[in-house]
Design an enzyme around this catalytic site. Structure first.
Site, mmCIF file in Angstrom:
data_model
loop_
_atom_site.group_PDB
_atom_site.id
_atom_site.type_symbol
_atom_site.label_atom_id
_atom_site.label_comp_id
_atom_site.label_asym_id
_atom_site.label_seq_id
_atom_site.Cartn_x
_atom_site.Cartn_y
_atom_site.Cartn_z
ATOM 1 N N GLU A 27 0.859 -1.187 0.000
ATOM 2 C CA GLU A 27 0.000 0.000 0.000
ATOM 3 C C GLU A 27 0.888 1.227 0.000
ATOM 4 O O GLU A 27 2.026 1.197 0.483
ATOM 5 C CB GLU A 27 -0.899 -0.005 1.248
ATOM 6 C CG GLU A 27 -1.867 1.162 1.311
ATOM 7 C CD GLU A 27 -2.890 1.028 2.436
ATOM 8 O OE1 GLU A 27 -3.812 1.865 2.500
ATOM 9 O OE2 GLU A 27 -2.775 0.089 3.252
ATOM 10 N N ASN A 72 -6.721 1.026 2.860
ATOM 11 C CA ASN A 72 -7.497 2.237 3.050
ATOM 12 C C ASN A 72 -7.180 3.273 1.983
ATOM 13 O O ASN A 72 -8.051 4.065 1.597
ATOM 14 C CB ASN A 72 -7.227 2.812 4.445
ATOM 15 C CG ASN A 72 -7.668 1.880 5.546
ATOM 16 O OD1 ASN A 72 -8.470 0.981 5.343
ATOM 17 N ND2 ASN A 72 -7.128 2.080 6.740
ATOM 18 N N ASN A 172 -12.217 -2.038 -0.426
ATOM 19 C CA ASN A 172 -11.425 -2.437 0.744
ATOM 20 C C ASN A 172 -12.147 -2.073 2.024
ATOM 21 O O ASN A 172 -12.569 -0.921 2.199
ATOM 22 C CB ASN A 172 -10.068 -1.717 0.722
ATOM 23 C CG ASN A 172 -9.266 -1.952 1.995
ATOM 24 O OD1 ASN A 172 -8.668 -3.012 2.162
ATOM 25 N ND2 ASN A 172 -9.247 -0.973 2.901
ATOM 26 N N GLU A 173 -12.348 -3.056 2.904
ATOM 27 C CA GLU A 173 -12.864 -2.833 4.266
ATOM 28 C C GLU A 173 -14.030 -1.842 4.293
ATOM 29 O O GLU A 173 -14.050 -0.903 5.096
ATOM 30 C CB GLU A 173 -11.732 -2.347 5.179
ATOM 31 C CG GLU A 173 -10.646 -3.384 5.381
ATOM 32 C CD GLU A 173 -9.559 -2.943 6.357
ATOM 33 O OE1 GLU A 173 -9.608 -1.781 6.834
ATOM 34 O OE2 GLU A 173 -8.655 -3.754 6.631
ATOM 35 N N TYR A 246 -5.416 -8.461 12.080
ATOM 36 C CA TYR A 246 -4.105 -8.181 12.657
ATOM 37 C C TYR A 246 -4.138 -8.578 14.127
ATOM 38 O O TYR A 246 -5.049 -8.169 14.857
ATOM 39 C CB TYR A 246 -3.760 -6.697 12.518
ATOM 40 C CG TYR A 246 -3.605 -6.247 11.088
ATOM 41 C CD1 TYR A 246 -2.363 -6.287 10.459
ATOM 42 C CD2 TYR A 246 -4.693 -5.788 10.361
ATOM 43 C CE1 TYR A 246 -2.215 -5.871 9.144
ATOM 44 C CE2 TYR A 246 -4.555 -5.375 9.042
ATOM 45 C CZ TYR A 246 -3.311 -5.422 8.441
ATOM 46 O OH TYR A 246 -3.172 -5.022 7.133
ATOM 47 N N GLU A 303 -5.306 -9.453 3.973
ATOM 48 C CA GLU A 303 -4.459 -8.701 4.912
ATOM 49 C C GLU A 303 -4.383 -9.490 6.204
ATOM 50 O O GLU A 303 -5.412 -9.761 6.830
ATOM 51 C CB GLU A 303 -5.020 -7.296 5.213
ATOM 52 C CG GLU A 303 -4.866 -6.290 4.094
ATOM 53 C CD GLU A 303 -5.287 -4.886 4.516
ATOM 54 O OE1 GLU A 303 -5.012 -4.509 5.683
ATOM 55 O OE2 GLU A 303 -5.889 -4.181 3.689
#
Length: 506
Positions: A27, A72, A172-173, A246, A303
């Site tokens: 990223e 992000n 994404n997310e 994470y 991720e």
């Protein structure tokens, strides 16, 4: 010393191991791309500005896929800013990480970089501030040979051959409060479906990855329900659902959701990951049954990583970035997470460690000096090199230990990969107990007579030892002999807080 019993049978197959299980994530964040992978002023930089020393470590790591450009970052990114002559590219305020994005590196540069490394590019489209048509035009630019406005523009930019990018992420997310253009599950499902239609009309051969719930952490209210709603709307249009996680054992380092886990809770991480996978896979299978479909939806766990004191906090927060100083214990956790992915190889087909360089990176760079391998580099490299063929189902009796927040949990995670063509069998064992060695009784009788090829051990007496620019080889794997066996039974000592690979052939 505690004891463990592990059996692998050649006929107890979980599934084929997809080569993309050994992917990573890049990223435009911190020093991952700029002043990490890309640093034109560095003495090792190639003609395009990419550091050759980093490139060599990426080759050594054995990466098979990289997801790009976010993250992000992608939810505020206009891909058109990153193509064409560099001197004409605009500098933009980058909202996700509160910096200025120069757009020096974009689609064409990074696609060529990965092609030269024989690494598959997994491209993310912007479904935050971006439109469904812009996502389709992005596919057209990248994958159409010629004859359309966007494909001909790519050719004008000097890229005559299409990139032929196979796998595309639909945002994404998108259920994260921190995400630019966050959507509810119903809003996202409709937008993802319409984007998927247009993108497939541009190139029917592509695979599409929808955003699943972006974490299963306590406090993330859309967990589980989001996946069902999205799948019910998009099932016919997608191939994968994306998950992120994470893990953090340092309560002083908080990200978006307050966490309580400490170092005693590490054994729970692997059960937590398995629970996450089970929940989303069950949601996918529930929708499959409800809609009376034949195809399966697979998991792209694109991720995953371990939090360090330099880890980025989402939400447009200005931050200082150095590099992730991972220790042996972090590497052991990496090994356990990789084992868990292998043990779900029938459904987890893509996995991307995050991030590749510096911020969360397995590789760290000195802007004026060298690039080094973090301790986490080694379990990943071993899995990528030896985790091929089919994954085998482990039958185990493992030692346990009390955690502060999750009761008794197993302190070992194990997996195995078998290649029928070569006869190679590789067994991976992670012990995250901080005090106890384990005597492992390993039963491989179903394979007949096995020849031992050796053993790899990653260990240091100090579980917090790590590699630095001043001492870059403090934590390194050790090659060891492994006795052969006539009856397929082995007794092996696995040290506390260690990662191990046992190699055999028939």
């Amino acid at each position: 010393m505690t004891k463990a019993h592990v059996i692998f049978d050649k006929d107890f197959v979980i599934g084929d191991i997809d080569r993309r299980l050994y992917g990573s994530f890049v990223e435009h964040l911190g020093r991952c791309m700029y002043r990490g992978i890309y640093e034109p002023t560095h003495e090792s930089a190639d003609e395009q500005g990419f550091r050759n020393d980093v490139k060599e470590l990426i080759k050594e790591l054995g990466l098979t896929a990289i997801r790009y450009p976010g993250g992000n970052f992608v939810s505020g990114y206009d891909w058109k800013d990153g193509v064409g002559p560099k001197e004409q590219r605009p500098a933009r305020k980058e909202m996700a990480w509160n910096v200025i994005e120069t757009n020096e590196v974009g689609t064409n540069e990074f696609a060529k970089y990965l092609k030269d490394l024989d690494i598959e590019l997994i491209m993310a489209a912007n479904l935050g501030t971006g439109s469904v048509m812009e996502a389709g035009e992005f596919v057209d630019y990248c994958n159409t040979d010629q004859g359309t406005y966007w494909s001909d523009l790519r050719r004008e930019h000097g890229v005559l051959e299409p990139h032929k990018i196979k796998s595309w992420c639909l945002g994404n997310e998108m259920d994260g409060e921190w995400q630019i253009g966050m959507l509810t599950a119903k809003e996202y499902a409709r937008k993802a479906k319409e984007a998927a239609k247009i993108m497939r009309w541009m190139d029917p051969s592509i695979e599409l990855i929808a955003c699943g719930t972006c974490t299963n952490e306590e406090g993330h209210k859309s967990f589980g329900e989001w996946d069902r709603i999205v799948l019910e709307e998009t099932y016919d249009y997608i191939d994968y659902i994306s998950l992120h996680r994470y893990f953090n054992y340092d309560p002083t380092k908080q990200l978006f959701y307050k966490m309580k886990d400490d170092i005693s809770d590490i054994p729970y991480f692997f059960k937590d990951l398995q629970n996450f996978l089970d929940t989303v896979i069950n949601a996918a299978d529930f929708v499959k049954g409800k809609l009376r479909k034949d195809k399966d939806i697979f998991i792209s766990f694109d991720e995953w990583g371990v939090i360090t004191n330099t880890s980025a906090a989402p939400g447009g927060t200005a931050q200082e970035y150095g590099y992730a100083n991972f220790c042996l214990l972090d590497a052991v956790i990496y090994g356990g997470l990789l084992c868990t992915f292998l043990n779900n190889a029938d459904r987890v087909k893509i996995a991307c460690q995050s991030l590749l360089v510096n911020e969360g990176g397995m590789i760290s760079t000195d802007p004026k000096g060298k690039a080094i391998r973090q301790a986490t580099f080694y379990p990943f490299m071993h899995a990528a090199k030896y985790g091929k063929g089919v994954a085998l189902k482990p039958v185990t009796k493992l030692p346990t230990k009390a955690t502060n927040h999750h009761g008794e949990e197993a302190t070992m995670t194990v997996s195995a990969a078998f290649e029928e063509e070569t006869g190679n069998l590789n067994v991976f064992l992670m012990n995250c107990d901080l005090q106890e060695d384990v005597e492992v009784h390993l039963d491989l009788r179903s394979f007949g007579k096995l020849k031992s090829l050796g053993r790899i051990e990653l260990y240091h007496e100090d579980c917090f030892a790590g590699n630095t620019f001043e001492e870059e080889y403090k934590v390194v794997p050790k090659e060891m002999e492994l006795a052969s066996s006539q009856d397929g039974k082995f007794t092996i000592l696995i040290k506390k807080h260690s990662w191990n690979v046992l190699r055999f052939t028939r």
